[in-house]
Design an enzyme around this catalytic site. Structure first.
Site, PDB file in Angstrom:
ATOM      1  CG  ASP A 173      -0.258  -0.375   2.522  1.00 42.68           C
ATOM      2  OD1 ASP A 173       0.986  -0.411   2.548  1.00 42.68           O
ATOM      3  OD2 ASP A 173      -0.950  -0.618   3.512  1.00 42.68           O
ATOM      4  CG  ASN A 175      -8.815  -1.111  12.213  1.00 42.25           C
ATOM      5  OD1 ASN A 175      -7.870  -1.731  11.721  1.00 42.25           O
ATOM      6  ND2 ASN A 175      -9.325  -0.038  11.634  1.00 42.25           N
ATOM      7  CD  GLU A 180      -8.662   1.249   7.964  1.00 43.78           C
ATOM      8  OE1 GLU A 180      -8.603   0.345   8.819  1.00 43.78           O
ATOM      9  OE2 GLU A 180      -8.144   2.366   8.130  1.00 43.78           O
ATOM     10  CG  HIS A 233      -5.757  -1.919   8.992  1.00 40.56           C
ATOM     11  ND1 HIS A 233      -5.927  -0.713   9.626  1.00 40.56           N
ATOM     12  CD2 HIS A 233      -4.418  -2.026   8.809  1.00 40.56           C
ATOM     13  CE1 HIS A 233      -4.760  -0.130   9.812  1.00 40.56           C
ATOM     14  NE2 HIS A 233      -3.820  -0.912   9.330  1.00 40.56           N
TER      15      HIS A 233
HETATM   16  C1  GLP Z   1      -0.399   0.533   8.582  1.00 39.78           C
HETATM   17  C2  GLP Z   1      -0.051  -0.332   7.366  1.00 39.78           C
HETATM   18  C3  GLP Z   1      -0.222  -1.798   7.679  1.00 39.78           C
HETATM   19  C4  GLP Z   1       0.437  -2.114   8.997  1.00 39.78           C
HETATM   20  C5  GLP Z   1      -0.219  -1.336  10.103  1.00 39.78           C
HETATM   21  C6  GLP Z   1       0.328  -1.649  11.478  1.00 39.78           C
HETATM   22  O1  GLP Z   1      -1.745   0.797   8.661  1.00 39.78           O
HETATM   23  N1  GLP Z   1      -0.822  -0.012   6.222  1.00 39.78           N
HETATM   24  O2  GLP Z   1       0.339  -2.556   6.614  1.00 39.78           O
HETATM   25  O3  GLP Z   1       0.338  -3.505   9.250  1.00 39.78           O
HETATM   26  O4  GLP Z   1       0.012   0.033   9.828  1.00 39.78           O
HETATM   27  O5  GLP Z   1       1.425  -0.834  11.782  1.00 39.78           O
HETATM   28  P1  GLP Z   1       2.480  -1.141  12.916  1.00 39.78           P
HETATM   29  O6  GLP Z   1       3.261  -2.312  12.432  1.00 39.78           O
HETATM   30  O7  GLP Z   1       3.299   0.103  13.005  1.00 39.78           O
HETATM   31  O8  GLP Z   1       1.710  -1.434  14.136  1.00 39.78           O
END
Ligand code: GLP
Length: 243
Positions: free
Chosen positions: A62, A128, A135, A130
């Site tokens: 993404d 959440n 989402e 995702h």
């Molecule tokens: C973002 C990314 C996800 C990632 C998530 C969790 O939203 N798009 O791919 O898994 O953050 O982030 P973190 O690993 O910093 O908790």
């Protein structure tokens, strides 16, 4: 779905890197890569290793809409700094955050995925539930598209920006359907802030309300957790403790 609980994110990251090496030894050529803080220690292990990735291709999950590739908050920049600058790949793909024609950009990226079938997809997990930026409510058969980010995601990701208002409100994200086409999938989650999402993902119903629950009942999926992220899981029979 195999669930592995390790004592901390360092052990978890080493385990994930072992699985990557195993897949590369088995001929994997395309890695699906993720951003966020979760995969950083694994990328460090990759950088510090003597493994050559120069004939590998990567396809990222993404990108924020509106951020240029060299914007310090962009996922493109994150990947350059954390991995690609130090371990060059043959070819790397990240959605173009500056693309203004969403339809053209998402079709282009769907073609990238079709032309480079992902051998091993790395995933983190949003609080959440995702995956990528899919989402809650995202259909399990979704492809790459422009998605609005939820308030909770904007708030969670605000720590990387000077101001919460600077967090983009939209992203281009590979869809859940595209993720599920990967030959193998590793999802990592660390810390107590992920414990509810992990419980919903593993023990709750498979529903778009928890996008990561799309991974349930898939024998090509490995979930690697630290003890905190696994702390709310009731069914310890599912867990192989490695630490
Ligand atoms: C973002 C990314 C996800 C990632 C998530 C969790 O939203 N798009 O791919 O898994 O953050 O982030 P973190 O690993 O910093 O908790």
């Amino acid at each position: 779905m195999k669930v592995i609980v390790t004592k901390n994110n360092e052990d978890a990251s080493k385990k994930a890197f072992e699985l990557i090496k195993e897949e590369m030894n088995n001929g994997a050529k395309v890695l699906g890569l993720a951003t966020g803080s979760t995969p950083i220690p694994m990328y460090q292990d990759m950088v510090n290793s003597d493994i050559d990735f120069s004939n590998m291709t990567s396809v990222n999950l993404d990108e924020y809409v509106g951020l240029a590739p060299d914007d310090p908050q962009s996922y493109h920049h994150f990947m350059q700094v954390n991995l690609f600058d130090k371990k060059p790949f043959a070819k790397t793909y990240v959605p173009d955050g500056l693309a203004t024609d969403a339809e053209a950009e998402t079709s282009r990226y769907n073609k990238v995925i079709a032309d480079n079938p992902i051998d091993l997809q790395i995933l983190g997990l949003g609080r959440n539930g995702h995956i990528g930026f899919n989402e809650p409510g995202s259909p399990f058969d979704s492809e790459t598209r422009k998605v609005p980010l939820t308030e909770s995601t904007i708030e969670a990701n605000a720590r990387f920006f000077d101001n919460e208002n600077d967090v983009p409100k939209f992203a281009y994200s590979m869809g859940i359907g595209s993720i599920l086409k990967s030959k193998k999938i590793i999802l990592m989650a660390f810390g107590s802030a992920k414990a509810d999402a992990i419980k919903a993902m593993i023990e709750g119903p498979a529903t778009p309300d928890c996008p990561a629950s799309a991974l349930q009942n898939k024998d090509n999926v490995t979930i690697i957790l630290d003890t905190e992220a696994a702390s709310k899981l009731a069914d310890s029979a599912k867990i192989e403790k490695t630490a």
